[in-house]
Enzyme design. Structure first.
Site, PDB file in Angstrom:
ATOM      1  CB  CYS A 113      -0.853   0.008   1.050  1.00  0.00           C
ATOM      2  SG  CYS A 113      -0.052  -0.078   2.754  1.00  0.00           S
ATOM      3  CG  HIS A 426      -4.041   0.630   4.759  1.00  0.00           C
ATOM      4  ND1 HIS A 426      -3.503  -0.219   3.846  1.00  0.00           N
ATOM      5  CD2 HIS A 426      -5.126   1.058   4.083  1.00  0.00           C
ATOM      6  CE1 HIS A 426      -4.054  -0.159   2.671  1.00  0.00           C
ATOM      7  NE2 HIS A 426      -5.155   0.543   2.885  1.00  0.00           N
TER       8      HIS A 426
END
Length: 478
Positions: A113, A426
């Site tokens: 990510c 994330h």
């Protein structure tokens, strides 16, 4: 690396490579490119049942040359009717992407990510895409190494895929070349690729592109990346103890926003970062002494990148810890007071022109004196604060032709992080489209967002908070 064949419906795909150091999900992404069957629909028969995304290859007994059976339905392609109205879904995929109003998402290949969000933010810069399109596949110059050339090609091709596809893209080639160029992004923990720092990925990718595009032989823009992202700083270095004083100049690709208990707003953090202390040898004292360094901006980029310095090394836990403090940032940023006196003088005429234009929209009369001097001032080659970073007059690049700098910037993308450490959590990209709408790119899932929600990513909790902001210069005609 082993090679297998894959039987799907009536087709047989031979010589499909499996990188056993990567999770099976990556293999499924390869099959998605071959068959059009999304990974979540794929049912692949292996020893012990169906192949799971996070399975260990060593336990599956897959051998060289083995034939694997896959079941699953590919995404349906809607054929255009022979007659009648043409709907969006009937258009070729490239035209569908244009009508969609935003580019495609990127599959997460296993803690990637950080890479996906970096790519989505940089992909939003049309001038960078134009420079990459002009980059020759075989035109590598002697001063660019092969892996830098390959990474530049992979970036160009991935940007092209994002623009042409309505379905999520698997950035396999880009990821492989990125790890080859910068092995730290290939670190493994328990046979799983580790989360990495998005700011490091951003910096390394820009550095590579700056080397390749500068050496591509283009006479139009000899240093594309520096013109787009380079910030020219001039610094006064002063020793209080000895009275020594000197000046320094440097070019950077981003400004830092330092975060402390005193910082509540981006502007305050930028001011803090432009002042620092350093210890170095004093010739007059004959020993080390403390010097004060005060910097000012002397050259502005088309795109101003700002990193919120949220991570620091915590010895107790032996990892990068995160500062969760809320730091507000604006949709429109004016950095005039952070500029050098010389640059401020060069910005005065364009700023007055901008005020006059905004006044006309409101039905106000422009300042006659400043309007009269506009032609003489704005046509000066150094009015934009030397986007080539030299501070000297130069031939205008395509970027300079876009207009004169004003020192005012509009927010166009935000890269956020959710979690307590840079090596976990994330990353997500929030990108403003040409239409003015905002899209949240959470890997392969693009989600429309409201503009008023973008500035709420300022921190203060465990929700997504801004780590990198990118602003686009507001200009006036030269």
């Amino acid at each position: 690396m082993i090679t297998v064949s894959v039987k799907w419906q009536k087709e047989l795909f031979k010589a499909v490579e499996i990188d056993t150091t990567q999770p099976p999900y990556v293999f499924k992404c390869q099959l998605y490119d071959l068959t059009g069957v999304p990974p979540e629909r794929q049912k692949i028969m292996v020893k012990g049942g169906l192949l799971k995304d996070d399975a260990e290859w060593s336990t599956l007994g897959v051998k060289e040359g083995q034939k694997l059976m896959m079941m699953g339905t590919a995404d349906e392609i809607v054929k255009a009717p022979e007659k009648g109205p043409v709907f969006v879904e009937d258009l070729p995929e490239e035209e569908q992407a244009i009508n969609l109003g935003h580019s495609a998402g990127l599959f997460n290949l296993g803690n990637t990510c950080y890479m996906n969000s970096t790519v989505q933010c940089l992909h939003s810069v049309p001038e960078l895409k134009s420079a990459l399109i002009k980059y020759s596949h075989s035109g590598r110059s002697n001063d660019v190494d092969q892996t830098s050339h390959m990474l530049t090609i992979a970036t160009r091709d991935l940007f092209g895929e994002l623009d042409k596809s309505v379905k999520a893209v698997a950035p396999m080639q880009f990821w492989m070349v990125l790890r080859k160029k910068y092995p730290q992004f290939g670190q493994l923990h328990n046979n799983t690729f580790m989360q990495q720092d998005a700011e490091e990925c951003w910096t390394q990718l820009l550095y590579t592109l700056s080397q390749s595009l500068r050496s591509s032989g283009s006479s139009e823009s000899p240093d594309t990346v520096k013109a787009l992202f380079g910030v020219e700083l001039v610094s006064r270095v002063h020793c209080v103890e000895s009275g020594e004083e000197s000046s320094e100049t440097e070019s950077v690709y981003s400004l830092k926003c330092h975060i402390s208990h005193e910082v509540n707003h981006l502007h305050e953090g930028l001011k803090h970062a432009l002042k620092s202390e350093l210890e170095k040898n004093s010739p007059s004292l004959g020993r080390s002494a403390i010097y004060l360094k005060e910097s000012r901006i002397n050259g502005l980029p088309r795109y101003l990148t700002i990193q919120f310095v949220r991570f620091f090394w915590k010895r107790e836990s032996n990892q990068k810890a995160k500062i969760l403090r809320k730091v507000d940032y604006p949709l429109q940023l004016d950095i005039f007071d952070l500029c050098s006196d010389d640059l401020r003088k060069r910005l005065e005429a364009p700023r007055q022109t901008l005020r006059d234009e905004e006044g006309k929209k409101l039905g106000l009369k422009s300042n006659e004196k400043s309007s009269g001097s506009k032609d003489n001032d704005i046509k000066m080659s150094d009015v934009e604060g030397s986007s080539n970073g030299s501070g000297e007059a130069s031939n205008p690049t395509p970027d300079e032709a876009a207009g004169a700098m004003t020192g005012i910037y509009d927010l166009v993308s935000v890269l956020t992080h959710k979690g307590r450490s840079a090596d976990s959590g994330h990353y997500v990209a929030w990108v403003k489209q040409e239409s003015g709408k905002w899209i949240e790119y959470d890997d392969d899932n693009p989600i429309p967002q409201r503009e008023e929600d973008i500035t709420k990513l300022s921190g203060g909790g465990d929700w997504h908070m801004a780590y990198i902001c990118m602003y686009k210069a507001r200009t006036v005609p030269m």
